[in-house]
Design a protein around this motif. Structure first.
Motif, PDB file in Angstrom:
ATOM      1  N   LEU A   1       7.543  64.940  24.101  1.00 42.66           N
ATOM      2  CA  LEU A   1       8.754  65.050  23.287  1.00 42.66           C
ATOM      3  C   LEU A   1       8.562  65.748  21.943  1.00 42.66           C
ATOM      4  O   LEU A   1       9.517  66.309  21.407  1.00 42.66           O
ATOM      5  CB  LEU A   1       9.355  63.663  23.060  1.00 42.66           C
ATOM      6  N   LYS A   2       7.344  65.736  21.406  1.00 40.77           N
ATOM      7  CA  LYS A   2       7.129  66.323  20.079  1.00 40.77           C
ATOM      8  C   LYS A   2       7.493  67.800  20.071  1.00 40.77           C
ATOM      9  O   LYS A   2       8.170  68.270  19.159  1.00 40.77           O
ATOM     10  CB  LYS A   2       5.680  66.110  19.645  1.00 40.77           C
ATOM     11  N   HIS A   3       7.052  68.525  21.084  1.00 44.65           N
ATOM     12  CA  HIS A   3       7.343  69.972  21.119  1.00 44.65           C
ATOM     13  C   HIS A   3       8.828  70.254  21.363  1.00 44.65           C
ATOM     14  O   HIS A   3       9.281  71.380  21.222  1.00 44.65           O
ATOM     15  CB  HIS A   3       6.459  70.674  22.156  1.00 44.65           C
ATOM     16  N   ARG A   4       9.590  69.238  21.697  1.00 45.98           N
ATOM     17  CA  ARG A   4      11.045  69.370  21.869  1.00 45.98           C
ATOM     18  C   ARG A   4      11.788  68.982  20.589  1.00 45.98           C
ATOM     19  O   ARG A   4      13.014  68.856  20.585  1.00 45.98           O
ATOM     20  CB  ARG A   4      11.520  68.512  23.030  1.00 45.98           C
ATOM     21  N   GLY A   5      11.038  68.755  19.505  1.00 46.55           N
ATOM     22  CA  GLY A   5      11.657  68.454  18.219  1.00 46.55           C
ATOM     23  C   GLY A   5      11.906  66.991  17.954  1.00 46.55           C
ATOM     24  O   GLY A   5      12.619  66.645  17.009  1.00 46.55           O
ATOM     25  N   ILE A   6      11.321  66.114  18.751  1.00 49.43           N
ATOM     26  CA  ILE A   6      11.479  64.669  18.532  1.00 49.43           C
ATOM     27  C   ILE A   6      10.303  64.191  17.680  1.00 49.43           C
ATOM     28  O   ILE A   6       9.147  64.355  18.046  1.00 49.43           O
ATOM     29  CB  ILE A   6      11.544  63.904  19.873  1.00 49.43           C
ATOM     30  N   ASP A   7      10.632  63.595  16.532  1.00 49.72           N
ATOM     31  CA  ASP A   7       9.606  63.169  15.567  1.00 49.72           C
ATOM     32  C   ASP A   7       9.080  61.766  15.793  1.00 49.72           C
ATOM     33  O   ASP A   7       8.065  61.389  15.220  1.00 49.72           O
ATOM     34  CB  ASP A   7      10.164  63.243  14.143  1.00 49.72           C
TER      35      ASP A   7
ATOM     36  N   SER B   1       0.549  44.968  10.640  1.00 51.86           N
ATOM     37  CA  SER B   1       0.902  46.376  10.457  1.00 51.86           C
ATOM     38  C   SER B   1       1.236  46.605   8.990  1.00 51.86           C
ATOM     39  O   SER B   1       1.965  45.819   8.382  1.00 51.86           O
ATOM     40  CB  SER B   1       2.104  46.757  11.313  1.00 51.86           C
ATOM     41  N   PRO B   2       0.717  47.680   8.418  1.00 54.65           N
ATOM     42  CA  PRO B   2       0.966  47.923   6.996  1.00 54.65           C
ATOM     43  C   PRO B   2       2.430  48.263   6.731  1.00 54.65           C
ATOM     44  O   PRO B   2       3.119  48.795   7.589  1.00 54.65           O
ATOM     45  CB  PRO B   2       0.066  49.122   6.679  1.00 54.65           C
ATOM     46  N   VAL B   3       2.867  47.945   5.529  1.00 49.82           N
ATOM     47  CA  VAL B   3       4.196  48.337   5.106  1.00 49.82           C
ATOM     48  C   VAL B   3       4.157  49.845   4.938  1.00 49.82           C
ATOM     49  O   VAL B   3       3.185  50.407   4.455  1.00 49.82           O
ATOM     50  CB  VAL B   3       4.564  47.651   3.767  1.00 49.82           C
ATOM     51  N   HIS B   4       5.209  50.506   5.349  1.00 51.16           N
ATOM     52  CA  HIS B   4       5.243  51.955   5.224  1.00 51.16           C
ATOM     53  C   HIS B   4       6.614  52.375   4.746  1.00 51.16           C
ATOM     54  O   HIS B   4       7.580  51.640   4.854  1.00 51.16           O
ATOM     55  CB  HIS B   4       4.955  52.616   6.573  1.00 51.16           C
ATOM     56  N   GLU B   5       6.659  53.544   4.217  1.00 54.83           N
ATOM     57  CA  GLU B   5       7.925  54.144   3.821  1.00 54.83           C
ATOM     58  C   GLU B   5       8.194  55.287   4.785  1.00 54.83           C
ATOM     59  O   GLU B   5       7.309  56.091   5.045  1.00 54.83           O
ATOM     60  CB  GLU B   5       7.842  54.687   2.388  1.00 54.83           C
ATOM     61  N   PRO B   6       9.397  55.350   5.327  1.00 48.88           N
ATOM     62  CA  PRO B   6       9.707  56.482   6.201  1.00 48.88           C
ATOM     63  C   PRO B   6       9.787  57.760   5.379  1.00 48.88           C
ATOM     64  O   PRO B   6       9.853  57.720   4.152  1.00 48.88           O
ATOM     65  CB  PRO B   6      11.072  56.117   6.772  1.00 48.88           C
ATOM     66  N   SER B   7       9.777  58.870   6.084  1.00 50.04           N
ATOM     67  CA  SER B   7       9.947  60.128   5.365  1.00 50.04           C
ATOM     68  C   SER B   7      11.294  60.095   4.658  1.00 50.04           C
ATOM     69  O   SER B   7      12.206  59.379   5.053  1.00 50.04           O
ATOM     70  CB  SER B   7       9.886  61.294   6.347  1.00 50.04           C
ATOM     71  N   ALA B   8      11.392  60.847   3.602  1.00 49.47           N
ATOM     72  CA  ALA B   8      12.638  60.873   2.849  1.00 49.47           C
ATOM     73  C   ALA B   8      13.746  61.441   3.728  1.00 49.47           C
ATOM     74  O   ALA B   8      13.607  62.520   4.285  1.00 49.47           O
ATOM     75  CB  ALA B   8      12.464  61.717   1.593  1.00 49.47           C
ATOM     76  N   ASP B   9      14.804  60.677   3.862  1.00 52.93           N
ATOM     77  CA  ASP B   9      15.988  61.105   4.595  1.00 52.93           C
ATOM     78  C   ASP B   9      15.661  61.640   5.990  1.00 52.93           C
ATOM     79  O   ASP B   9      15.880  62.814   6.287  1.00 52.93           O
ATOM     80  CB  ASP B   9      16.724  62.168   3.767  1.00 52.93           C
ATOM     81  N   PRO B  10      15.125  60.785   6.885  1.00 53.09           N
ATOM     82  CA  PRO B  10      14.789  61.266   8.227  1.00 53.09           C
ATOM     83  C   PRO B  10      16.044  61.726   8.969  1.00 53.09           C
ATOM     84  O   PRO B  10      17.122  61.158   8.793  1.00 53.09           O
ATOM     85  CB  PRO B  10      14.159  60.054   8.912  1.00 53.09           C
ATOM     86  N   ASP B  11      15.895  62.756   9.765  1.00 48.46           N
ATOM     87  CA  ASP B  11      17.006  63.266  10.561  1.00 48.46           C
ATOM     88  C   ASP B  11      17.148  62.396  11.807  1.00 48.46           C
ATOM     89  O   ASP B  11      16.299  62.461  12.706  1.00 48.46           O
ATOM     90  CB  ASP B  11      16.741  64.721  10.947  1.00 48.46           C
ATOM     91  N   PRO B  12      18.193  61.574  11.908  1.00 43.51           N
ATOM     92  CA  PRO B  12      18.338  60.666  13.053  1.00 43.51           C
ATOM     93  C   PRO B  12      18.366  61.392  14.393  1.00 43.51           C
ATOM     94  O   PRO B  12      18.051  60.802  15.422  1.00 43.51           O
ATOM     95  CB  PRO B  12      19.668  59.959  12.803  1.00 43.51           C
ATOM     96  N   ASN B  13      18.740  62.667  14.382  1.00 49.29           N
ATOM     97  CA  ASN B  13      18.775  63.443  15.626  1.00 49.29           C
ATOM     98  C   ASN B  13      17.386  63.773  16.150  1.00 49.29           C
ATOM     99  O   ASN B  13      17.253  64.265  17.267  1.00 49.29           O
ATOM    100  CB  ASN B  13      19.569  64.737  15.427  1.00 49.29           C
ATOM    101  N   ARG B  14      16.356  63.520  15.345  1.00 51.74           N
ATOM    102  CA  ARG B  14      14.988  63.842  15.742  1.00 51.74           C
ATOM    103  C   ARG B  14      14.200  62.596  16.159  1.00 51.74           C
ATOM    104  O   ARG B  14      12.982  62.648  16.302  1.00 51.74           O
ATOM    105  CB  ARG B  14      14.279  64.587  14.617  1.00 51.74           C
ATOM    106  N   TYR B  15      14.918  61.472  16.328  1.00 53.23           N
ATOM    107  CA  TYR B  15      14.306  60.215  16.751  1.00 53.23           C
ATOM    108  C   TYR B  15      15.090  59.676  17.942  1.00 53.23           C
ATOM    109  O   TYR B  15      16.307  59.843  18.027  1.00 53.23           O
ATOM    110  CB  TYR B  15      14.321  59.187  15.609  1.00 53.23           C
ATOM    111  N   VAL B  16      14.383  59.030  18.849  1.00 53.79           N
ATOM    112  CA  VAL B  16      15.012  58.464  20.049  1.00 53.79           C
ATOM    113  C   VAL B  16      14.532  57.032  20.241  1.00 53.79           C
ATOM    114  O   VAL B  16      13.472  56.652  19.750  1.00 53.79           O
ATOM    115  CB  VAL B  16      14.688  59.320  21.306  1.00 53.79           C
ATOM    116  N   PRO B  17      15.311  56.226  20.968  1.00 54.72           N
ATOM    117  CA  PRO B  17      14.858  54.856  21.231  1.00 54.72           C
ATOM    118  C   PRO B  17      13.724  54.823  22.270  1.00 54.72           C
ATOM    119  O   PRO B  17      13.565  55.755  23.066  1.00 54.72           O
ATOM    120  CB  PRO B  17      16.101  54.149  21.770  1.00 54.72           C
ATOM    121  N   TRP B  18      12.976  53.757  22.249  1.00 52.73           N
ATOM    122  CA  TRP B  18      11.853  53.554  23.178  1.00 52.73           C
ATOM    123  C   TRP B  18      12.310  53.708  24.626  1.00 52.73           C
ATOM    124  O   TRP B  18      11.666  54.365  25.435  1.00 52.73           O
ATOM    125  CB  TRP B  18      11.239  52.178  22.935  1.00 52.73           C
ATOM    126  N   ASP B  19      13.473  53.102  24.953  1.00 52.02           N
ATOM    127  CA  ASP B  19      13.972  53.160  26.328  1.00 52.02           C
ATOM    128  C   ASP B  19      14.283  54.588  26.765  1.00 52.02           C
ATOM    129  O   ASP B  19      14.119  54.935  27.928  1.00 52.02           O
ATOM    130  CB  ASP B  19      15.203  52.270  26.497  1.00 52.02           C
TER     131      ASP B  19
END
Length: 118
Positions: free
Chosen positions: A49-55, A88-106
């Motif tokens: 999925l990464k090469h398809r633009g999914i982060d 798991s360490p606390v983390h900060e997501p990237s600034a203003d992630p593009d929701p279109n570049r993330y998908v659910p596990w399912d």
């Protein structure tokens, strides 16, 4: 890898005033096997999925009623932390992630099933 803690070795670290975390109980054999299985799946998801633009992955949080976005690397680091018996360490997501570049596990599972069914 996770970014370095900006307060590492700082005697005035704001987190130093928090109560110590509960000790993390060791994983059971079944829990360890499940995380290893999920880690293998995660590597396949990223490869396809990464090469398809999914982060990465997003999960809906019941507590705040919002989606939480995790890059492939953050997901991997969280799983590796669990396998090392660390919280798991606390983390900060990237600034203003593009929701279109993330998908659910399912979605990832279904995508992988489709590829492997060919």
């Amino acid at each position: 890898m996770m970014p370095e803690d900006p307060f590492a070795d700082d005697p005035n670290d704001p987190a130093s005033f928090l109560e110590p975390e509960e000790e993390f109980p060791p994983l059971s054999v079944d829990e360890r096997a499940q995380i290893l299985h999920d880690l293998t799946l995660l590597e396949k998801f990223e490869r396809h999925l990464k090469h398809r633009g999914i982060d990465g992955i997003f999960f809906f949080c019941e507590d705040c009623a919002e989606n939480h976005f995790y890059t492939w690397g953050i997901m991997r680091d969280n799983m590796l932390s669990l396998l090392s018996n660390h919280v798991s360490p606390v983390h900060e997501p990237s600034a203003d992630p593009d929701p279109n570049r993330y998908v659910p596990w399912d979605y990832c599972l279904g995508y992988l099933d489709g590829i492997e069914a060919r």
